[in-house]
Design an enzyme around this catalytic site. Structure first.
Site, PDB file in Angstrom:
ATOM      1  N   ASN A 129      -1.999  -0.504   3.109  1.00 23.81           N
ATOM      2  CA  ASN A 129      -0.918  -0.289   4.069  1.00 23.81           C
ATOM      3  C   ASN A 129      -0.888   1.152   4.545  1.00 23.81           C
ATOM      4  O   ASN A 129      -0.715   1.428   5.735  1.00 23.81           O
ATOM      5  CB  ASN A 129       0.427  -0.652   3.439  1.00 23.81           C
ATOM      6  N   GLU A 143       3.382  -8.432  -2.003  1.00 19.23           N
ATOM      7  CA  GLU A 143       2.004  -8.915  -1.910  1.00 19.23           C
ATOM      8  C   GLU A 143       1.669  -9.909  -3.009  1.00 19.23           C
ATOM      9  O   GLU A 143       0.499 -10.208  -3.256  1.00 19.23           O
ATOM     10  CB  GLU A 143       1.022  -7.741  -1.959  1.00 19.23           C
ATOM     11  N   ASP A 184      -2.138 -11.408  -6.757  1.00 22.88           N
ATOM     12  CA  ASP A 184      -1.700 -10.140  -6.172  1.00 22.88           C
ATOM     13  C   ASP A 184      -2.845  -9.566  -5.348  1.00 22.88           C
ATOM     14  O   ASP A 184      -4.003  -9.619  -5.765  1.00 22.88           O
ATOM     15  CB  ASP A 184      -1.288  -9.185  -7.303  1.00 22.88           C
TER      16      ASP A 184
END
Length: 430
Positions: free
Chosen positions: A281, A316, A273
C-alpha cells in the site's frame, strides 16, 4: 460504463416471485369475503408499512415510487368502484384512465432513475414539488378541457404502429418503452436489487393497466405487489450491506459469525493474509491495494470448488470455511489457490493506458512488463479437535497457524499440529 457481467438472477428473484404471485391472485375467481376485504385495504396497508420502512432507512427514491403507485391506484380504484357498484363508468373515466396510462410510466420511470444526490430533505422536497406540479397541471387540464384532453390522448398518431391488441393509448406504450429502456440501462450500469425490482415493477404496472376494468381487484393486487417489490429490494440491499463486503463482494465478518454458529461436528477453518500488504500500500497506493484485495478475493472464491467458502475477515485477512471436510481433503485446494495467486501477474492500472477490452488485458497480464507486480498469501489452517469446543476456538488456532506461516517465510500453507512443510515459492513476494 455498463457492467452486464455483474447482473445476478438473485437481484430479480424476490420481485419475480411477487410478480408471479400477483398474477396468480388476480386470476382467482369467486373470492371469499375475507379476501375481498383484504384486497380493499392491502394497498393502503402496504404503503403505510413500506413507506415507514423506507422513511426509517431514508430511502427517498423508493418512498416517492410507492407514493406515485398509490396515487395512481387510488384514482383508478375510485373509477372501478363506481363501475362495480353501478354497472357503468363515470363520465370522466376515460380521461382519468388515459391520463394515468400516460403519467404513471412517466413518473415511475422518472423517480426510478432519479438517484439521491443532494441533501435528503432537499431531495424529498424536490420530488414532492415535481409530483405536485405534474398532478396540478393534469388536474387543471382535466377539469377545464376534459373532451380536448381525452381526444388528444386517444389520438392515433402512428397508424402503421397501431395494432388491434393495443388496449392502451399509443402514447402510453411509447412512455412505457422509454421507461423500460432507461431502467434497463440503469440496471446494466449499476446492477443492484432495487434497479431489478424497478424493472419488474414497471412490467407489473404495464400488465395491470389494461386489466383495470376487466379483472376484479387486479389494480389492488398488482399495485400492492409493486410496492412490496420496492420494500423487499430495500430489505435485500440492507442485508447485503450488513452481510457482504462491498469492496471484494465476499460475505463479510457478520456473515462469517453466523456461519460459525451453524457448523456441525466436522469442519476445517483457514485464515489467510496478504503478505507485506502494508508495504504494498505504501509503495503503490491504496487504489492498487484495493485492486489486490479484489484479486485475492476473486481467487479465494474459487475455493468453493473444493467445498469451501471464503469470507472477508477484515483488512487484508480472509477466512475460509470447509464444512464436513477433513484437513487432508482441504490442503490440496488451499495449496492450489495459494499457487494461483502467487503466479498471477497484476497489471498496475494507468488511467492513460488502460486496456480497451478483456482480451487486451489478458495479453498484457501474460507478458512480463515493468508495470506488473505479483502478490502472495500465507494461510493457516486447523480442523476441529476434541479440545476445541467452539468454532471461535478453532478459528483462533487457525490464526496461530497463520502466524506460523508468516514465520516460516510467507507464501505457504501451514496446518496446526502438523510439521511445517514450506511451500515452494512460485512468485516473488512484495
Amino acid at each position: 460504463m455498463l457492467r452486464p457481467s455483474a447482473a445476478r438472477l438473485s437481484h430479480f428473484l424476490p420481485a419475480g416471485i411477487l410478480f408471479l404471485g400477483g398474477l396468480a391472485a388476480a386470476y382467482v375467481k369467486d373470492l371469499s369475503v375475507f379476501f375481498t376485504s383484504l384486497f380493499n385495504v392491502l394497498p393502503t396497508l402496504v404503503l403505510l408499512l413500506g413507506g415507514a420502512y423506507c422513511a426509517v432507512y431514508r430511502r427517498q427514491r423508493e418512498l416517492a415510487l410507492m407514493v406515485t403507485v398509490y396515487i395512481a391506484y387510488y384514482l383508478l380504484d375510485t373509477q372501478t368502484d363506481f363501475y362495480r357498484d353501478n354497472g357503468v363508468v363515470r363520465e370522466d373515466a376515460a380521461v382519468v384512465f388515459h391520463l394515468m396510462c400516460l403519467l404513471l410510466p412517466l413518473m415511475f420511470g422518472l423517480y426510478a432513475a432519479w438517484e439521491e444526490r443532494t441533501h435528503l430533505f432537499q431531495d424529498l422536497v424536490a420530488r414532492l414539488a415535481v409530483l405536485l406540479l405534474v398532478a396540478g397541471v393534469a388536474l387543471g387540464l382535466e377539469q377545464s378541457y376534459p373532451v380536448e384532453v381525452q381526444n388528444w390522448l386517444a389520438d392515433i398518431r402512428w397508424p402503421l404502429l397501431h395494432g388491434s391488441w393495443m388496449s392502451l393509448i399509443q402514447l402510453s406504450y411509447v412512455m412505457f418503452l422509454i421507461a423500460f429502456g432507461v431502467l434497463t440501462w440503469q440496471y446494466l450500469n449499476k446492477p443492484r436489487p432495487l434497479h431489478a425490482a424497478q424493472l419488474v415493477g414497471l412490467l407489473g404496472l404495464f400488465w395491470a393497466l389494461p386489466k383495470t376494468f376487466i379483472l376484479p381487484f387486479t389494480l389492488n393486487i398488482m399495485c400492492s405487489q409493486v410496492m412490496l417489490m420496492i420494500a423487499a429490494a430495500v430489505a435485500q440491499e440492507a442485508y447485503q450491506m450488513a452481510f457482504r463486503d462491498e469492496l471484494t463482494g465476499l460475505p463479510g465478518r457478520r456473515a462469517l459469525n453466523e456461519r460459525l454458529q451453524r457448523l456441525g461436528r466436522n469442519y476445517v477453518l483457514a485464515m489467510s493474509d496478504v503478505d507485506h500488504f502494508k508495504k504494498f500500500n505504501d509503495t503503490h497506493g491504496h487504489d492498487v491495494g484495493d485492486q489486490v484485495l479484489r484479486l485475492v478475493a476473486s481467487k479465494l472464491s474459487k475455493i468453493s470448488q473444493g467445498g469451501g467458502k471464503a469470507y472477508r475477515y477484515g483488512g487484508e485477512e480472509f477466512a475460509i470455511v470447509f464444512s464436513g471436510k477433513t484437513l487432508e481433503e482441504c490442503m490440496p485446494h488451499l495449496e492450489m489457490v495459494r499457487e494461483t495467486i502467487a503466479n498471477y501477474q497484476i497489471q498496475l492500472r494507468n488511467p492513460d493506458n488502460r486496456p480497451e477490452d478483456d482480451q487486451q488485458g489478458r495479453l498484457r497480464r501474460g507478458s512480463a512488463q515493468a508495470g506488473s507486480v505479483s502478490v502472495t498469501i500465507s494461510i493457516g489452517v486447523a480442523d476441529r479437535q476434541p479440545e476445541q469446543r467452539t468454532a471461535d476456538e478453532v478459528l483462533k488456532v487457525a490464526d496461530q497457524a497463520l502466524y506460523a506461516a508468516k514465520g516460516a517465510g510467507r507464501n505457504c500453507v501451514v496446518a496446526h499440529g502438523q510439521p511445517q512443510k514450506r511451500s515452494m515459492r512460485t512468485a516473488d513476494a512484495i
